[in-house]
Design a protein around this motif. Structure first.
Motif, PDB file in Angstrom:
ATOM      1  N   LEU A 290      11.619  -2.606  -7.215  1.00  0.00           N
ATOM      2  CA  LEU A 290      11.718  -2.934  -9.026  1.00  0.00           C
ATOM      3  C   LEU A 290      10.907  -2.528  -9.146  1.00  0.00           C
ATOM      4  N   ILE A 291       9.720  -1.912 -10.433  1.00  0.00           N
ATOM      5  CA  ILE A 291       9.381  -0.860 -11.112  1.00  0.00           C
ATOM      6  C   ILE A 291       9.000  -2.671 -12.820  1.00  0.00           C
ATOM      7  N   TYR A 292       8.168  -3.430 -12.637  1.00  0.00           N
ATOM      8  CA  TYR A 292       7.609  -4.204 -13.066  1.00  0.00           C
ATOM      9  C   TYR A 292       5.945  -4.047 -14.025  1.00  0.00           C
ATOM     10  N   GLY A 293       6.782  -4.638 -14.616  1.00  0.00           N
ATOM     11  CA  GLY A 293       5.513  -4.970 -15.798  1.00  0.00           C
ATOM     12  C   GLY A 293       5.013  -6.579 -16.015  1.00  0.00           C
ATOM     13  N   LYS A 294       3.529  -6.803 -17.154  1.00  0.00           N
ATOM     14  CA  LYS A 294       3.232  -8.633 -16.445  1.00  0.00           C
ATOM     15  C   LYS A 294       3.267  -8.393 -18.216  1.00  0.00           C
ATOM     16  N   ASP A 295       3.654 -10.318 -18.154  1.00  0.00           N
ATOM     17  CA  ASP A 295       3.767 -10.863 -19.809  1.00  0.00           C
ATOM     18  C   ASP A 295       3.250 -12.028 -19.710  1.00  0.00           C
TER      19      ASP A 295
ATOM     20  N   MET B 202       7.889  -1.797 -20.851  1.00  0.00           N
ATOM     21  CA  MET B 202       8.617  -1.673 -20.296  1.00  0.00           C
ATOM     22  C   MET B 202       8.336  -0.169 -20.424  1.00  0.00           C
ATOM     23  N   THR B 203       8.652   0.220 -21.716  1.00  0.00           N
ATOM     24  CA  THR B 203       9.175   2.097 -21.465  1.00  0.00           C
ATOM     25  C   THR B 203       7.468   2.422 -21.634  1.00  0.00           C
ATOM     26  N   GLY B 204       6.696   1.733 -22.086  1.00  0.00           N
ATOM     27  CA  GLY B 204       5.253   2.339 -21.817  1.00  0.00           C
ATOM     28  C   GLY B 204       4.659   2.440 -20.491  1.00  0.00           C
ATOM     29  N   LEU B 205       5.433   1.589 -19.468  1.00  0.00           N
ATOM     30  CA  LEU B 205       5.203   1.864 -17.980  1.00  0.00           C
ATOM     31  C   LEU B 205       6.078   2.857 -17.254  1.00  0.00           C
ATOM     32  N   TYR B 206       7.532   2.842 -17.916  1.00  0.00           N
ATOM     33  CA  TYR B 206       8.401   4.180 -17.290  1.00  0.00           C
ATOM     34  C   TYR B 206       9.539   4.738 -18.438  1.00  0.00           C
ATOM     35  N   ALA B 207       9.225   5.628 -19.136  1.00  0.00           N
ATOM     36  CA  ALA B 207       9.627   6.628 -19.961  1.00  0.00           C
ATOM     37  C   ALA B 207      11.084   6.487 -20.182  1.00  0.00           C
TER      38      ALA B 207
ATOM     39  N   ARG C 134       4.667 -13.954 -16.082  1.00  0.00           N
ATOM     40  CA  ARG C 134       5.982 -13.401 -16.239  1.00  0.00           C
ATOM     41  C   ARG C 134       6.063 -12.173 -15.641  1.00  0.00           C
ATOM     42  N   PHE C 135       6.894 -11.812 -14.604  1.00  0.00           N
ATOM     43  CA  PHE C 135       7.123 -10.754 -13.984  1.00  0.00           C
ATOM     44  C   PHE C 135       8.285 -10.099 -14.812  1.00  0.00           C
ATOM     45  N   VAL C 136       8.091  -8.847 -15.333  1.00  0.00           N
ATOM     46  CA  VAL C 136       9.598  -8.471 -16.042  1.00  0.00           C
ATOM     47  C   VAL C 136       9.635  -7.540 -15.460  1.00  0.00           C
TER      48      VAL C 136
ATOM     49  N   SER D 171       0.938  -1.560  -0.274  1.00  0.00           N
ATOM     50  CA  SER D 171      -0.053   0.132  -0.272  1.00  0.00           C
ATOM     51  C   SER D 171       1.176   1.151  -0.005  1.00  0.00           C
ATOM     52  N   ILE D 172       1.809   1.347   0.503  1.00  0.00           N
ATOM     53  CA  ILE D 172       3.355   2.031   1.194  1.00  0.00           C
ATOM     54  C   ILE D 172       4.064   1.952  -0.401  1.00  0.00           C
ATOM     55  N   GLY D 173       4.845   2.552  -1.159  1.00  0.00           N
ATOM     56  CA  GLY D 173       5.812   2.598  -2.310  1.00  0.00           C
ATOM     57  C   GLY D 173       5.016   1.312  -3.325  1.00  0.00           C
ATOM     58  N   GLY D 174       3.691   0.810  -3.499  1.00  0.00           N
ATOM     59  CA  GLY D 174       4.051   0.219  -4.265  1.00  0.00           C
ATOM     60  C   GLY D 174       3.867   1.209  -5.855  1.00  0.00           C
ATOM     61  N   LYS D 175       4.100   1.930  -5.818  1.00  0.00           N
ATOM     62  CA  LYS D 175       4.285   2.762  -7.134  1.00  0.00           C
ATOM     63  C   LYS D 175       4.923   3.572  -7.220  1.00  0.00           C
ATOM     64  N   MET D 176       5.432   4.124  -8.262  1.00  0.00           N
ATOM     65  CA  MET D 176       6.303   4.817  -8.960  1.00  0.00           C
ATOM     66  C   MET D 176       5.965   5.507  -9.758  1.00  0.00           C
ATOM     67  N   ARG D 177       5.949   6.789  -9.617  1.00  0.00           N
ATOM     68  CA  ARG D 177       5.696   7.536 -10.885  1.00  0.00           C
ATOM     69  C   ARG D 177       3.991   6.781 -11.782  1.00  0.00           C
ATOM     70  N   GLY D 178       3.582   6.492 -11.067  1.00  0.00           N
ATOM     71  CA  GLY D 178       2.288   5.321 -11.743  1.00  0.00           C
ATOM     72  C   GLY D 178       2.723   4.044 -11.964  1.00  0.00           C
ATOM     73  N   ALA D 179       3.470   3.793 -11.617  1.00  0.00           N
ATOM     74  CA  ALA D 179       4.551   2.769 -12.702  1.00  0.00           C
ATOM     75  C   ALA D 179       3.741   0.989 -11.337  1.00  0.00           C
ATOM     76  N   PRO D 180       3.943   0.182 -11.687  1.00  0.00           N
ATOM     77  CA  PRO D 180       3.642  -1.167 -10.123  1.00  0.00           C
ATOM     78  C   PRO D 180       4.989  -2.014  -9.610  1.00  0.00           C
ATOM     79  N   VAL D 181       4.996  -1.557  -8.196  1.00  0.00           N
ATOM     80  CA  VAL D 181       6.812  -1.907  -8.106  1.00  0.00           C
ATOM     81  C   VAL D 181       6.467  -3.652  -7.131  1.00  0.00           C
ATOM     82  N   LEU D 182       7.624  -4.265  -7.464  1.00  0.00           N
ATOM     83  CA  LEU D 182       7.394  -4.910  -6.624  1.00  0.00           C
ATOM     84  C   LEU D 182       8.734  -5.443  -5.908  1.00  0.00           C
ATOM     85  N   LEU D 183       8.655  -6.555  -4.853  1.00  0.00           N
ATOM     86  CA  LEU D 183      10.269  -6.217  -4.092  1.00  0.00           C
ATOM     87  C   LEU D 183      10.706  -7.647  -4.275  1.00  0.00           C
ATOM     88  N   LEU D 184      12.215  -7.218  -5.237  1.00  0.00           N
ATOM     89  CA  LEU D 184      12.922  -8.633  -5.417  1.00  0.00           C
ATOM     90  C   LEU D 184      14.244  -8.758  -4.418  1.00  0.00           C
ATOM     91  N   THR D 185      14.013 -10.241  -3.542  1.00  0.00           N
ATOM     92  CA  THR D 185      15.154 -10.562  -3.035  1.00  0.00           C
ATOM     93  C   THR D 185      16.365 -12.021  -3.546  1.00  0.00           C
TER      94      THR D 185
END
Length: 143
Positions: free
Chosen positions: A55-60, A117-122, A63-65, A27-41
């Motif tokens: 990290l900003i991510y996209g879906k394919d 991905m550039t469509g999500l974060y130019a 799969r996560f990108v 809920s906090i930090g799940g978006k960055m400049r409108g793009a979705p964010v995941l945590l990668l460990t």
């Protein structure tokens, strides 16, 4: 080149951002400049210690990108270098956590996913112009 102070401040900010994401289920930090964010460990390639990055991510499909841009720095980000050694990692998306295996997209698939991905974060295009290395497009698949 960032100073040691700037690097320390960025690391501290990232720790806080990761903690807030974890406790809030994204809920906090799940978006960055409108793009979705995941945590990668990932597992540290030298220490084996866990390292978590938002990290900003996209879906394919299923799969996560993610993009290993490091802001266009000349070297790859540590999390990508960790994945090159140990491709197994953990992802948190919102409240859900799961194991993934990472691979690098190549050829036409890379081009297609880069466009996604550039469509999500130019800014990724600007980062690519800043560096001579080809920025990796990383696919994270549930295991």
């Amino acid at each position: 080149m960032p100073s040691k102070f700037q690097n320390t401040m960025v690391r501290q900010y990232m720790k806080i951002a990761v903690s807030l994401y974890k406790v809030s289920g994204g809920s906090i930090g799940g978006k960055m400049r409108g793009a979705p964010v995941l945590l990668l460990t990932t597992s540290g390639r030298k220490t084996g210690n866990p390292y978590t990055n938002p990290l900003i991510y996209g879906k394919d499909g299923d799969r996560f990108v993610v993009i290993a841009s490091y802001g266009g720095a000349p070297q790859h980000p540590g999390w990508w270098r960790n994945l090159l050694k140990t491709p197994k990692a953990t992802v948190q998306v919102g409240k859900e956590s799961f194991t993934v295996t990472a691979s690098e997209a190549t050829g036409e698939e890379r081009d297609r996913l880069w466009t996604l991905m550039t469509g999500l974060y130019a800014d990724y295009d600007a980062y690519q112009k800043k560096t001579d290395r080809q920025i990796p497009v990383v696919i994270l698949e549930r295991t």
